[in-house]
Design a protein around this motif. Structure first.
Motif, short mmCIF file in Angstrom:
data_model
loop_
_atom_site.label_atom_id
_atom_site.label_comp_id
_atom_site.label_asym_id
_atom_site.label_seq_id
_atom_site.Cartn_x
_atom_site.Cartn_y
_atom_site.Cartn_z
N LEU A 1 7.03 -26.30 -23.06
CA LEU A 1 7.73 -27.59 -23.09
C LEU A 1 7.13 -28.59 -22.10
CD1 LEU A 1 11.46 -26.42 -23.37
CD2 LEU A 1 9.85 -26.97 -25.20
N LYS A 2 6.13 -28.12 -21.34
CA LYS A 2 5.46 -28.97 -20.34
C LYS A 2 6.47 -29.50 -19.32
CE LYS A 2 1.81 -30.33 -23.59
NZ LYS A 2 0.99 -29.19 -23.21
N LEU A 3 7.32 -28.61 -18.83
CA LEU A 3 8.30 -28.95 -17.81
C LEU A 3 7.88 -28.33 -16.49
CD1 LEU A 3 11.54 -28.19 -19.88
CD2 LEU A 3 10.43 -30.40 -19.56
N ARG A 4 8.28 -28.97 -15.38
CA ARG A 4 7.84 -28.47 -14.07
C ARG A 4 9.00 -28.00 -13.20
NH1 ARG A 4 4.51 -33.65 -12.27
NH2 ARG A 4 6.29 -34.55 -13.35
N THR A 5 10.19 -28.56 -13.41
CA THR A 5 11.31 -28.23 -12.54
C THR A 5 12.55 -27.84 -13.35
OG1 THR A 5 12.16 -30.50 -12.47
CG2 THR A 5 10.47 -29.90 -10.85
N ARG A 6 13.49 -27.18 -12.68
CA ARG A 6 14.73 -26.80 -13.35
C ARG A 6 15.52 -28.03 -13.83
NH1 ARG A 6 18.12 -22.01 -12.78
NH2 ARG A 6 20.19 -22.48 -13.64
N PRO A 7 15.63 -29.11 -13.01
CA PRO A 7 16.33 -30.30 -13.50
C PRO A 7 15.73 -30.85 -14.79
CG PRO A 7 16.10 -30.43 -11.13
CD PRO A 7 15.29 -29.25 -11.57
N GLU A 8 14.41 -30.81 -14.91
CA GLU A 8 13.77 -31.27 -16.15
C GLU A 8 14.18 -30.38 -17.31
OE1 GLU A 8 9.59 -31.30 -15.41
OE2 GLU A 8 9.60 -33.26 -14.44
N LEU A 9 14.25 -29.08 -17.04
CA LEU A 9 14.66 -28.13 -18.08
C LEU A 9 16.09 -28.40 -18.52
CD1 LEU A 9 13.92 -24.35 -18.20
CD2 LEU A 9 16.27 -25.15 -18.51
N VAL A 10 16.98 -28.65 -17.54
CA VAL A 10 18.39 -28.92 -17.87
C VAL A 10 18.50 -30.21 -18.68
CG1 VAL A 10 20.65 -29.50 -16.90
CG2 VAL A 10 19.26 -27.70 -15.85
N GLU A 11 17.74 -31.23 -18.29
CA GLU A 11 17.77 -32.49 -19.03
C GLU A 11 17.29 -32.30 -20.47
OE1 GLU A 11 15.98 -37.07 -18.83
OE2 GLU A 11 15.32 -35.55 -17.40
N TYR A 12 16.23 -31.51 -20.61
CA TYR A 12 15.69 -31.24 -21.95
C TYR A 12 16.75 -30.55 -22.80
CZ TYR A 12 12.77 -29.40 -25.69
OH TYR A 12 12.25 -29.10 -26.93
N ALA A 13 17.39 -29.51 -22.24
CA ALA A 13 18.41 -28.76 -22.98
C ALA A 13 19.59 -29.66 -23.34
CB ALA A 13 18.89 -27.58 -22.15
N TRP A 14 19.94 -30.56 -22.45
CA TRP A 14 21.04 -31.50 -22.68
C TRP A 14 20.72 -32.39 -23.87
CZ3 TRP A 14 22.49 -35.98 -18.79
CH2 TRP A 14 23.69 -36.57 -19.20
N LYS A 15 19.52 -32.96 -23.89
CA LYS A 15 19.12 -33.85 -24.98
C LYS A 15 19.01 -33.11 -26.32
CE LYS A 15 16.69 -37.25 -22.12
NZ LYS A 15 15.40 -37.86 -21.76
N ARG A 16 18.68 -31.81 -26.25
CA ARG A 16 18.59 -31.01 -27.47
C ARG A 16 19.96 -30.57 -27.96
NH1 ARG A 16 14.22 -30.35 -30.79
NH2 ARG A 16 15.73 -29.00 -31.75
#
Length: 218
Positions: free
Chosen positions: A196-211
């Motif tokens: 997913l080309k993510l670097r941090t946990r907050p980015e991962l959470v944001e991605y999951a939120w948008k999905r």
């Protein structure tokens, strides 16, 4: 003579394919690999005309990453993806990364020979149902303003891990829920971040939120 490198994490599969392909007059299997890094080394050493590339290799670099790296450095080497029905979601990405086509692992021997000859000559090869899937993915990409949906690159287990991490579960809790080891959870999480080309946990959470993986979306 068409030189071939076979990449699959199962030794039995590699052995069987080698036996079948070496029996073809104008084919020569010059190398084997069990994961992506080995595949790259084999291509670097043997310079094969065709690489038969498995996509799912859990104990090393996967087929998509290997395809990308090989095509960047060895453009004359053609890559034919070996796939199962469940792997069709990876098809568009594999073609994007430079693969010349894909064939089902359970395809008849004659069809595999035809596919290898076709990609070796510089043409593309797709099994019939894959053509429809490729067009569907292409249309989806157009609808997304040209941006590929990286979520479809994740396996079912990686999607489970993504959702649980985003909901705040620890590695140990995820391991318990999915009945796997903590080390396996960490490996899945690393794969998710990479794909997913993510670097941090907050980015991962944001991605999951948008999905919409947290029960709602924005």
């Amino acid at each position: 003579m068409i030189s071939i490198v076979i990449v699959d994490d199962h030794a039995v599969v590699r052995s069987g394919l080698t036996m079948l392909l070496d029996a073809v007059d104008d084919f020569e299997v010059v190398g084997e690999a069990s994961e992506g890094d080995e595949a790259y080394q084999q291509v670097e050493e043997k310079h094969p005309r065709v690489v038969l590339m498995d996509l799912s290799m859990p104990h090393g670099k996967d087929g998509l990453s290997a395809t990308s790296e090989i095509k960047k450095q060895f453009q004359d080497t053609q890559i034919l993806i070996l796939t199962m029905h469940d792997d069709e979601e990876y098809l568009f990405r594999a073609i994007e990364l430079g693969a010349s086509g894909c064939i089902l692992k359970n395809a008849p021997h004659e069809e595999l020979v035809k596919a290898i000859r076709q990609v070796a000559s510089g043409d593309a090869y797709l099994y019939p149902s894959a053509t429809k899937r490729l067009m569907e993915d292409y249309m989806d990409k157009i609808k997304n303003n040209g941006k590929a949906d990286t979520y479809r690159l994740l396996t079912d287990r990686e999607r489970e891990v993504l959702a649980l991490v985003a909901k705040g579960f620890s590695n140990k809790e995820i391991a318990t829920k999915l009945v796997i080891s903590v080390k396996t959870v960490e490996a899945h999480k690393a794969k998710v971040m990479e794909k997913l080309k993510l670097r941090t946990r907050p980015e991962l959470v944001e991605y999951a939120w948008k999905r919409g993986l947290l029960g709602y979306s924005i």
